[in-house]
Design a protein around this motif. Structure first.
Motif, short mmCIF file in Angstrom:
data_model
loop_
_atom_site.label_atom_id
_atom_site.label_comp_id
_atom_site.label_asym_id
_atom_site.label_seq_id
_atom_site.Cartn_x
_atom_site.Cartn_y
_atom_site.Cartn_z
N TRP A 319 21.29 2.77 -35.16
CA TRP A 319 19.89 2.91 -34.44
C TRP A 319 18.70 2.19 -35.18
O TRP A 319 17.48 2.62 -35.39
CB TRP A 319 19.24 4.46 -34.56
CG TRP A 319 20.29 5.05 -33.57
CD1 TRP A 319 21.26 6.07 -34.03
CD2 TRP A 319 20.18 5.27 -32.23
NE1 TRP A 319 21.65 6.73 -32.70
CE2 TRP A 319 21.14 6.36 -31.94
CE3 TRP A 319 19.36 4.80 -31.50
CZ2 TRP A 319 21.00 6.48 -30.38
CZ3 TRP A 319 19.22 5.08 -30.18
CH2 TRP A 319 20.39 5.86 -29.52
N ASP A 320 19.28 0.95 -35.56
CA ASP A 320 18.34 -0.17 -36.39
C ASP A 320 17.53 -0.32 -35.11
O ASP A 320 17.61 -0.24 -33.79
CB ASP A 320 19.31 -1.03 -36.70
CG ASP A 320 18.55 -2.44 -37.04
OD1 ASP A 320 17.99 -2.27 -38.34
OD2 ASP A 320 18.33 -3.17 -36.05
N PRO A 321 16.10 -0.69 -35.48
CA PRO A 321 15.17 -1.17 -34.42
C PRO A 321 15.60 -2.12 -33.38
O PRO A 321 15.35 -1.95 -32.35
CB PRO A 321 14.02 -1.51 -35.24
CG PRO A 321 13.94 -1.03 -36.59
CD PRO A 321 15.53 -0.90 -36.96
N LYS A 322 16.25 -3.24 -33.72
CA LYS A 322 16.81 -4.13 -32.90
C LYS A 322 17.85 -3.61 -32.04
O LYS A 322 17.87 -3.84 -30.81
CB LYS A 322 17.34 -5.33 -33.76
CG LYS A 322 17.55 -6.67 -32.97
CD LYS A 322 16.29 -7.42 -32.89
CE LYS A 322 16.34 -8.70 -32.27
NZ LYS A 322 15.15 -9.57 -32.18
N THR A 324 17.92 -0.46 -31.28
CA THR A 324 17.23 0.70 -30.24
C THR A 324 16.55 -0.22 -29.21
O THR A 324 16.65 0.33 -28.04
CB THR A 324 16.32 1.49 -31.05
OG1 THR A 324 17.22 2.01 -32.17
CG2 THR A 324 15.48 2.27 -30.40
N TRP A 325 16.02 -1.44 -29.63
CA TRP A 325 15.17 -1.92 -28.51
C TRP A 325 15.97 -2.77 -27.45
O TRP A 325 15.86 -2.81 -26.28
CB TRP A 325 14.11 -2.90 -28.99
CG TRP A 325 12.91 -2.17 -29.34
CD1 TRP A 325 12.59 -1.58 -30.55
CD2 TRP A 325 11.71 -1.71 -28.31
NE1 TRP A 325 11.17 -1.15 -30.35
CE2 TRP A 325 10.75 -1.13 -29.01
CE3 TRP A 325 11.69 -2.33 -27.00
CZ2 TRP A 325 9.72 -0.85 -28.34
CZ3 TRP A 325 10.48 -1.93 -26.28
CH2 TRP A 325 9.46 -1.28 -27.14
N VAL A 368 10.11 -6.82 -32.40
CA VAL A 368 10.79 -6.31 -33.71
C VAL A 368 11.02 -6.97 -34.58
O VAL A 368 10.74 -6.45 -36.00
CB VAL A 368 12.21 -6.00 -33.14
CG1 VAL A 368 13.10 -5.48 -34.06
CG2 VAL A 368 12.27 -4.93 -31.87
N LEU A 372 8.80 -4.75 -37.02
CA LEU A 372 9.73 -3.53 -37.61
C LEU A 372 10.79 -4.22 -38.82
O LEU A 372 10.92 -5.56 -38.49
CB LEU A 372 10.47 -3.41 -36.29
CG LEU A 372 9.42 -2.28 -35.15
CD1 LEU A 372 10.25 -1.81 -34.16
CD2 LEU A 372 8.50 -1.23 -36.04
N SER A 373 11.06 -3.29 -39.28
CA SER A 373 12.23 -3.95 -40.22
C SER A 373 13.48 -3.25 -40.02
O SER A 373 13.50 -2.13 -39.72
CB SER A 373 11.61 -3.86 -41.72
OG SER A 373 11.53 -2.49 -42.01
N GLY A 374 14.66 -3.64 -40.65
CA GLY A 374 15.66 -3.07 -40.34
C GLY A 374 16.80 -4.01 -40.84
O GLY A 374 16.83 -5.17 -41.47
N SER A 377 16.44 -7.69 -40.29
CA SER A 377 15.42 -8.40 -40.91
C SER A 377 15.35 -10.06 -41.35
O SER A 377 14.44 -10.52 -41.41
CB SER A 377 14.85 -7.73 -42.26
OG SER A 377 15.93 -7.93 -43.05
#
Length: 381
Positions: A319-322, A324-325, A368, A372-374, A377
């Motif tokens: 479920w890292d932002p990348k 998830t998107w 992202v 956002l970070s993850g 990054s």
């Protein structure tokens, strides 16, 4: 009474190939063997496998879509010529005439940028003038831009090894490189459908999104000075990158192409340029086919990305932002295809959906990284 079959049984695909088709494949195989003999010392087992996988893949592509053959042969020829100009000395990029002005990676990419801008302007001129000759010129400019862009990427690949053998890597590892890839894949997808559907009137629309990528490349080069070749971060030092990233960008390119077809549909549906654009039924069918192709490749890329994540970070999904998107993008186009195929929906709603879907895809691709970070990054601006 003698019965006749309504149609002849189709021949096996290989039996339909001519000697020209086989000569083209043998030429690619010879090029692969030459590359292996000359640069195999720099390749691991996976890269050698990808080399000959590419030979097989591009042979099939040239059989299936014959106009791409001169492009593939041209990329190979210009890339090899550019590589031989270095004489294993990276400093020659700013000294040797052909490298400085044509075939060093930076020079070739700049030519790609210029040609894409000229192609876009020429496509629009062809649309308003209804000139078939001008349209053919625009298509030729687009093919030339793709030729120079891929040449730039191939030479850049060699340049990375000239910096140091342990720095060398395929040039799809940072935003500068993948924006070049995005421009090239989107243009190639369009050129294929242009020839299949005879939709040269759409070139100006599609080249708008391609030139948005060109604008990013120029900004990233001259304002951020971020176009240099950098060593790979540990997470990217994987053979998965070589297949995950191209599959992802075929999806991104297809979704972008569909959005621009959708914008043309919405204009024509309101009577704007309707007499100059293809029929609404053609635009609707093209939009569906492009999204279907993009969805298939994006699905493959997502699966490959999960396998890569398991190897790099110990889990298929975090479920890292990348991630998830990416799932949001996948669900968005899955819903689009469901409405088109199962519910039979057509018309402006799906065109608007394709256009808005580009915004969702753009945020997943670029937003992202900006906000956002993850775990991903390493792709920040």
């Amino acid at each position: 009474m003698e019965l006749t079959q309504p149609y002849a049984d189709p021949q096996p695909f290989l039996k339909t190939l001519s000697w020209v088709d086989w000569a083209y494949a043998l030429l690619l195989l010879a090029g692969g063997v030459f590359a292996l003999n000359r640069y195999g010392v720099y390749m691991d087992a996976y890269e050698k496998g990808f080399l000959f996988g590419a030979v097989a893949g591009f042979s099939w592509l040239g059989w299936f879509w014959k106009p791409v053959r001169p492009l593939i042969v041209g990329i190979a020829g210009l890339s090899l010529f550019g590589v031989t100009q270095y004489h294993a000395d990276l400093a020659r990029a700013n000294q040797a005439f052909f490298l400085k002005f044509l075939f060093a990676s930076q020079s070739a990419v700049m030519w790609m940028n210029v040609l894409f801008v000229l192609a876009m302007l020429t496509y629009w001129a062809a649309l308003f003038s209804r000139s078939q000759f001008t349209g053919k010129v625009a298509s030729s400019l687009t093919w030339s831009a793709v030729l120079m862009g891929f040449t730039g990427l191939m030479v850049r690949w060699y340049e990375s090894y000239l910096i140091a053998p342990d720095v060398g890597h395929i040039p799809i590892s940072n935003l500068y490189e993948v924006f070049i890839l995005f421009c090239l894949i989107t243009s190639l997808l369009y050129l294929y459908y242009e020839s299949r559907f005879q939709t040269r009137q759409l070139g100006g629309f599609v080249l708008l999104v391609v030139n948005a990528g060109v604008g990013f490349i120029l900004w990233y080069t001259f304002d951020r000075q971020a176009n240099g070749i950098q060593p790979l971060v540990p997470a990217l030092q994987s053979y998965w990158m070589k297949i995950h990233v191209p599959a992802n960008f075929i999806g991104y390119g297809a979704f972008s192409l569909a959005a621009m077809v959708g914008s043309a549909y919405l204009l024509a549906q309101r009577g704007i340029l309707a007499s100059r654009l293809p029929a609404l039924e053609v635009l609707d069918d093209l939009m569906y086919k492009v999204i279907a192709v993009g969805f298939a490749f994006f699905t493959i890329a997502t699966i490959l990305g999960a396998m890569w994540a398991a190897e790099a970070w110990g889990g298929y999904w975090s479920w890292d932002p990348k991630e998830t998107w990416a799932l949001i993008v996948w669900l968005n186009y899955a819903a689009w295809l469901h409405l088109r195929l199962v519910k039979g929906l057509r018309g402006p709603l799906l065109a608007w959906w394709a256009l808005i879907g580009l915004l969702v895809t753009t945020f997943a691709f670029l937003g992202v990284n900006m906000f956002l970070s993850g775990l991903h990054s390493y792709g920040q601006l």
